[in-house]
Design a protein around this motif. Structure first.
Motif, PDB file in Angstrom:
ATOM      1  N   LYS A  64      -3.257  -3.799  -1.183  1.00 41.36           N
ATOM      2  CA  LYS A  64      -2.053  -3.325  -0.554  1.00 41.36           C
ATOM      3  C   LYS A  64      -2.108  -2.011   0.260  1.00 41.36           C
ATOM      4  CE  LYS A  64       1.926  -4.329   1.139  1.00 41.36           C
ATOM      5  NZ  LYS A  64       2.246  -5.440   1.993  1.00 41.36           N
ATOM      6  N   GLU A  67      -4.453  -2.447   3.415  1.00 44.68           N
ATOM      7  CA  GLU A  67      -3.551  -3.247   4.398  1.00 44.68           C
ATOM      8  C   GLU A  67      -2.628  -2.278   5.092  1.00 44.68           C
ATOM      9  OE1 GLU A  67      -1.843  -6.227   2.292  1.00 44.68           O
ATOM     10  OE2 GLU A  67      -3.567  -7.590   2.132  1.00 44.68           O
ATOM     11  N   SER A  68      -1.853  -1.433   4.147  1.00 42.62           N
ATOM     12  CA  SER A  68      -1.147  -0.548   4.884  1.00 42.62           C
ATOM     13  C   SER A  68      -1.683   0.643   5.859  1.00 42.62           C
ATOM     14  CB  SER A  68      -0.208   0.317   3.897  1.00 42.62           C
ATOM     15  OG  SER A  68       0.521  -0.649   3.012  1.00 42.62           O
ATOM     16  N   THR A  70      -4.495  -0.089   7.612  1.00 43.28           N
ATOM     17  CA  THR A  70      -4.753  -0.781   8.608  1.00 43.28           C
ATOM     18  C   THR A  70      -3.601  -0.777   9.529  1.00 43.28           C
ATOM     19  OG1 THR A  70      -6.397  -2.063   7.585  1.00 43.28           O
ATOM     20  CG2 THR A  70      -5.678  -2.784   9.603  1.00 43.28           C
ATOM     21  N   GLU A  71      -2.286  -1.107   9.169  1.00 46.60           N
ATOM     22  CA  GLU A  71      -1.178  -1.200   9.761  1.00 46.60           C
ATOM     23  C   GLU A  71      -1.030   0.322  10.606  1.00 46.60           C
ATOM     24  OE1 GLU A  71       0.551  -3.732  10.706  1.00 46.60           O
ATOM     25  OE2 GLU A  71      -1.067  -4.896   9.869  1.00 46.60           O
ATOM     26  N   ASP A 237       2.736   5.997  -1.048  1.00 46.80           N
ATOM     27  CA  ASP A 237       4.063   5.417  -0.500  1.00 46.80           C
ATOM     28  C   ASP A 237       4.845   6.296   0.461  1.00 46.80           C
ATOM     29  OD1 ASP A 237       3.751   2.688  -1.031  1.00 46.80           O
ATOM     30  OD2 ASP A 237       4.783   2.999  -2.948  1.00 46.80           O
ATOM     31  N   TYR A 240       2.933   7.024   3.722  1.00 52.62           N
ATOM     32  CA  TYR A 240       3.161   6.021   4.515  1.00 52.62           C
ATOM     33  C   TYR A 240       4.350   6.010   5.490  1.00 52.62           C
ATOM     34  CZ  TYR A 240       3.282   1.267   6.414  1.00 52.62           C
ATOM     35  OH  TYR A 240       3.442   0.375   7.334  1.00 52.62           O
ATOM     36  N   LYS A 244       4.700   6.642   9.201  1.00 46.04           N
ATOM     37  CA  LYS A 244       5.382   5.798  10.183  1.00 46.04           C
ATOM     38  C   LYS A 244       6.515   6.571  11.029  1.00 46.04           C
ATOM     39  CE  LYS A 244       5.945   1.374  11.098  1.00 46.04           C
ATOM     40  NZ  LYS A 244       4.626   0.540  11.549  1.00 46.04           N
ATOM     41  N   ASP A 258       9.878  -3.547   8.278  1.00 45.35           N
ATOM     42  CA  ASP A 258       8.380  -3.373   8.360  1.00 45.35           C
ATOM     43  C   ASP A 258       7.861  -2.397   7.639  1.00 45.35           C
ATOM     44  OD1 ASP A 258       6.000  -3.976   9.781  1.00 45.35           O
ATOM     45  OD2 ASP A 258       6.466  -2.101  10.805  1.00 45.35           O
ATOM     46  N   HIS A 261       8.241  -3.364   3.864  1.00 40.93           N
ATOM     47  CA  HIS A 261       7.193  -4.328   3.550  1.00 40.93           C
ATOM     48  C   HIS A 261       5.759  -4.087   3.448  1.00 40.93           C
ATOM     49  CE1 HIS A 261       5.296  -8.374   3.562  1.00 40.93           C
ATOM     50  NE2 HIS A 261       4.583  -7.918   4.413  1.00 40.93           N
ATOM     51  N   ASN A 262       5.410  -2.791   4.134  1.00 38.28           N
ATOM     52  CA  ASN A 262       4.078  -2.295   3.963  1.00 38.28           C
ATOM     53  C   ASN A 262       3.693  -1.124   3.130  1.00 38.28           C
ATOM     54  OD1 ASN A 262       2.386  -4.071   6.256  1.00 38.28           O
ATOM     55  ND2 ASN A 262       4.163  -3.295   7.535  1.00 38.28           N
ATOM     56  N   THR A 263       4.803  -0.851   2.509  1.00 40.65           N
ATOM     57  CA  THR A 263       4.457  -0.032   1.494  1.00 40.65           C
ATOM     58  C   THR A 263       3.717  -0.545   0.281  1.00 40.65           C
ATOM     59  OG1 THR A 263       6.825  -0.149   0.424  1.00 40.65           O
ATOM     60  CG2 THR A 263       6.427   1.861   2.050  1.00 40.65           C
TER      61      THR A 263
END
Length: 299
Positions: A64, A67-68, A70-71, A237, A240, A244, A258, A261-263
């Motif tokens: 995860k 993925e975070s 990458t976002e 977290d 992130y 953001k 969004d 969800h991405n944390t």
């Protein structure tokens, strides 16, 4: 078993990997490698594991986290989504090539854990987000913030480290700050930051750690906080969410669904309120002045 070894706790089914920080004859202080968890444990409850060992929870967190990241990189690499042109009140249809520059929000990050601080600063650097970070004991964060805020003048403040519900209490009330290791210290730091800047969109505050008193942190003035479900949160977290905020345009609100969800820990780990971003677009693109040839004007 030695200081620095990786271990899991037998009584918890080996769900989280820790590193031994300190040892006495019968006890050890252990720190989560992925999660913001500092605990003590009887030595006979610890099982040493190799560096290659992977727990199911830890592996899910690593996937995860990747993925975070990458976002976040997509956010950093696709500034055109902020509407350069018509969004700046200039052109309804921007030209094919628009010369502009970006000013992400500046982050001031206080962390009670030096290891997690270094990981956090590395991530800000990867994303090219201006950031200053300091290792500060949770109990000292309020006084340190009071001194740093006028000098650093950040757009985003992060106060994090270690927290948790005090298991030493025979009975505890999840609504009481006295039941938490450091939530009261985070509340004090938030109040200092919010007194410095009362406008929630001018200063975004991200606060808390594992199992922190979410409602108290929001009530003190945080925009985002942990932990609604009183669960463990991943070490990155808070970073992130800060990233953001720094990479979202001042013309947009941070997409709560969004971002949560991405944390890595999700909406049980962190929550927050509607908040504008702090990235600004400027025109034209900044130039390297050393390459310019300018003829001085006569006086």
């Amino acid at each position: 078993m030695n200081v620095g070894d990786l271990v899991v706790r037998r009584s918890y089914g080996g769900d989280v990997t820790f590193r031994v920080e300190y040892m006495t004859r019968n006890q050890a202080i252990i720190k989560g490698t992925e999660f913001r968890l500092l605990a003590d444990s009887p030595l006979n409850d610890l099982v040493q594991v190799p560096a290659t060992a992977k727990t199911e929870l830890g592996e899910r967190a690593r996937i995860k986290a990747a993925e975070s990241l990458t976002e976040l990189r997509k956010d950093r690499q696709e500034p055109s989504r902020f509407g350069v042109g018509h969004g700046m009140g200039m052109l309804e249809q921007p030209p094919k090539e628009v010369s502009y520059f970006e000013l992400p929000g500046k982050v001031l990050h206080l962390d009670g854990d030096p290891g997690y601080l270094n990981k956090s600063l590395s991530l800000y650097e990867q994303l090219r987000i201006p950031a200053e970070g300091y290792h500060v004991r949770e109990a000292e964060m309020a006084s340190v913030l009071y001194r740093l805020l006028p000098r650093v003048r950040p757009n985003v403040v992060v106060v994090t480290g270690h927290d948790g519900v005090l298991k030493s209490l025979q009975t505890y009330d999840l609504h009481s700050l006295s039941s938490y290791k450091n939530s009261q210290n985070f509340v004090a730091a938030i109040r200092v930051a919010r007194d410095y800047e009362r406008h929630y969109d001018a200063l975004t505050i991200v606060a808390g750690a594992c199992q922190s008193h979410f409602e108290a942190l929001l009530g003190a003035g945080a925009n985002f906080a942990s932990s609604p479900g009183r669960i463990l949160i991943h070490a990155l977290d808070p970073v992130y969410i800060a990233a953001k905020a720094a990479l979202t345009s001042v013309r947009e609100t941070i997409n709560l669904g969004d971002v949560l969800h991405n944390t890595i820990s999700g909406s049980q780990g962190l929550g927050g309120i509607e908040t504008r971003g702090s990235l600004r677009i400027g025109m034209p693109r900044l130039q390297d002045l050393s390459t310019l040839k300018v003829t001085p004007s006569a006086i």
